[in-house]
Design a protein around this motif. Structure first.
Motif, mmCIF file in Angstrom:
data_model
loop_
_atom_site.group_PDB
_atom_site.id
_atom_site.type_symbol
_atom_site.label_atom_id
_atom_site.label_comp_id
_atom_site.label_asym_id
_atom_site.label_seq_id
_atom_site.Cartn_x
_atom_site.Cartn_y
_atom_site.Cartn_z
ATOM 1 N N HIS A 105 -0.909 2.657 13.053
ATOM 2 C CA HIS A 105 -0.401 1.925 11.889
ATOM 3 C C HIS A 105 -1.548 1.562 10.936
ATOM 4 O O HIS A 105 -1.423 1.703 9.717
ATOM 5 N N HIS A 109 -2.337 3.103 6.917
ATOM 6 C CA HIS A 109 -2.665 2.365 5.695
ATOM 7 C C HIS A 109 -4.032 2.742 5.142
ATOM 8 O O HIS A 109 -4.256 2.669 3.941
ATOM 9 N N HIS A 118 3.313 6.764 4.412
ATOM 10 C CA HIS A 118 3.721 5.437 4.914
ATOM 11 C C HIS A 118 4.176 4.539 3.748
ATOM 12 O O HIS A 118 5.007 3.646 3.919
ATOM 13 N N HIS A 122 7.026 1.365 2.786
ATOM 14 C CA HIS A 122 6.677 0.049 2.222
ATOM 15 C C HIS A 122 7.284 -0.222 0.858
ATOM 16 O O HIS A 122 7.381 -1.386 0.463
ATOM 17 N N HIS A 202 3.685 -8.632 6.586
ATOM 18 C CA HIS A 202 3.081 -7.299 6.424
ATOM 19 C C HIS A 202 3.723 -6.542 5.250
ATOM 20 O O HIS A 202 3.073 -5.726 4.596
#
Ligand SMILES: [Zn+2]
Length: 289
Positions: A105, A109, A118, A122, A202
């Motif tokens: 993870h 990012h 990813h 988001h 997050h």
């Protein structure tokens, strides 16, 4: 020895049931106010889920399931070197899989070509159980080599892999959900596993809040790495990514092509700079005991 087929049938039923229960609870006890109509948001994310399921079945399963069988037969990987009793081997394999998912993870990012994919997860402007299914097929395809290394390096047998996959699904449905748990309950649960309020931070539009709370199962990894944040009340959070915060940015078509086009500097709202960080004293924290 063959696995019981009952488990294979039961697991998807439990996961689908969890999704339905969480989605029903989101209507009764929403944690954050939604910005989009629920059905539009849900139906779009279900399309993502379909593409994600196809990718997992076509690309991930044919690699990881035979690999786990070979790992077990040939006793590859760290845990087989330790010669642990079988139940302990299963538990430790699941814990190590959880930690290496934390690492994945962070990489998703930090590595720009992984972040392109990813990012699609988001940019969702609302966070709910359906966001847990909103992963670009490209991200899932790119995770297959990582998964293979996890299995071979740790020494993950097929039953540990299957159990972990189902636990991860349940965990991500739970912590993406927009369900307001009683704060005393969530404070207790948050000591052990990631909760909706923890993961909501997050998904905040504030970059320094996005750069926290990377765990997907056990919260211990964020504790150990000093990346846990509990001090942002959910009412203060806007969900999303600064550079992609308009309704047009989250449509199906724009989301599917998002990884392949020119990238905007994600940390800034176009023409408006970086969103201001929330300043809260530790005593304002909802989750800290
Ligand atoms: Zn993330």
């Amino acid at each position: 020895m063959n696995r019981t087929p009952r488990w294979r049938i039961l697991a998807p039923v439990v996961v689908a049931g969890a999704f339905l229960v969480l989605t029903a609870l989101e209507r009764r006890r929403p944690l954050r106010r939604a910005r989009e109509p629920k059905w539009r948001h849900l139906s779009r994310n279900i399309v993502f889920a379909g593409a994600a399921a196809a990718t997992v079945n076509l690309l991930e399963r044919p690699v990881v399931e035979p690999l786990a069988a070979v790992v077990e037969r040939r006793r590859w990987g760290l845990l087989y070197l330790c010669r642990l009793p079988r139940p302990l081997h299963l538990v430790v394999a699941i814990v190590f899989l959880d930690y290496t998912l934390y690492v994945w993870h962070v990489l998703a990012h930090r590595v720009s070509w992984l972040w392109r994919f990813h990012l699609v997860h988001h940019v969702d402007r609302d966070l709910d159980a359906s966001t847990a299914l909103r992963f670009h097929a490209g991200e899932l395809a790119l995770s297959v080599p990582w998964r293979a290394v996890q299995i071979a390096a740790i020494g993950v047998p097929p039953d540990a892999l299957r159990l972990w996959q189902n636990l991860v699904l349940l965990s991500i449905l739970f912590h993406h959900s927009n369900v307001e748990l009683p704060i005393e309950v969530e404070r207790l649960v948050a000591r052990f596993v990631v909760t909706p309020r923890i993961h909501g931070i997050h998904h905040s539009i504030v970059p320094e809040e996005t750069d926290s709370n990377w765990s997907s199962g056990l919260t211990v990894w964020d504790y150990l790495h000093g990346t846990l944040r509990l001090d942002v009340p959910q009412q203060a959070i806007t969900i999303g990514v600064p550079a992609y915060s308009t309704p047009a940015d989250v449509t199906l078509t724009n989301s599917f092509v998002l990884p392949f086009g020119a990238q905007r500097p994600w940390r800034v709202i176009p023409g408006d700079g970086e969103p201001e960080a929330h300043r809260h004293s530790p005593t304002a924290s909802e989750l800290a005991p």
